[in-house]
Design a protein around this motif. Structure first.
Motif, PDB file in Angstrom:
ATOM      1  N   ILE A  88      89.230 164.844  80.580  1.00 49.01           N
ATOM      2  CA  ILE A  88      90.709 164.114  80.988  1.00 49.01           C
ATOM      3  C   ILE A  88      91.844 164.920  80.352  1.00 49.01           C
ATOM      4  N   CYS A  89      91.374 165.340  79.135  1.00 50.43           N
ATOM      5  CA  CYS A  89      92.471 166.179  78.265  1.00 50.43           C
ATOM      6  C   CYS A  89      92.552 167.628  79.051  1.00 50.43           C
ATOM      7  N   CYS A  93      94.650 167.374  82.418  1.00 50.68           N
ATOM      8  CA  CYS A  93      95.816 167.113  82.196  1.00 50.68           C
ATOM      9  C   CYS A  93      96.680 168.281  81.774  1.00 50.68           C
ATOM     10  N   LYS A 147      81.339 159.424  75.489  1.00 52.97           N
ATOM     11  CA  LYS A 147      82.739 159.021  75.787  1.00 52.97           C
ATOM     12  C   LYS A 147      83.344 160.268  75.374  1.00 52.97           C
ATOM     13  N   GLY A 148      83.061 161.028  74.371  1.00 52.64           N
ATOM     14  CA  GLY A 148      83.948 162.118  73.986  1.00 52.64           C
ATOM     15  C   GLY A 148      83.892 163.217  74.852  1.00 52.64           C
ATOM     16  N   VAL A 165      83.892 162.672  78.167  1.00 56.94           N
ATOM     17  CA  VAL A 165      85.023 162.285  79.331  1.00 56.94           C
ATOM     18  C   VAL A 165      86.390 162.224  78.789  1.00 56.94           C
ATOM     19  N   THR A 166      86.520 162.043  77.467  1.00 60.65           N
ATOM     20  CA  THR A 166      88.035 162.225  76.909  1.00 60.65           C
ATOM     21  C   THR A 166      88.465 163.832  76.962  1.00 60.65           C
ATOM     22  N   PHE A 167      87.553 164.708  76.628  1.00 67.80           N
ATOM     23  CA  PHE A 167      87.678 165.983  76.766  1.00 67.80           C
ATOM     24  C   PHE A 167      88.002 166.543  78.123  1.00 67.80           C
TER      25      PHE A 167
END
Length: 70
Positions: free
Chosen positions: A9-10, A13, A2-3, A5-7
């Protein structure tokens, strides 16, 4: 996982905002968006691109609410 995926996405962006900033700095001209007979006020090109991407992201998120997965 999950970390990661979050990275990602950031990262996406951040790259997208950087690309919009570079484009806006190089091309500060005003554009107007037309849809059939409607026409918007004149806005900077970068703002028009960011608005289009934002609307696309919202449409994709809303579409996921209505599409069922097996």
């Amino acid at each position: 996982m999950k970390g990661l995926v979050t990275f990602l996405i950031c990262l996406i962006c951040t790259l997208w905002l950087g690309a919009i900033a570079a484009l806006t700095a190089q091309n500060p001209s005003l554009v107007s968006v037309r849809l059939l007979v409607l026409e918007s006020v004149r806005i900077p090109l970068g703002l028009a691109i960011a608005g289009g991407v934002g609307l696309g992201l919202m449409a994709g998120a809303l579409l996921q609410l209505f599409v069922r997965r097996p």
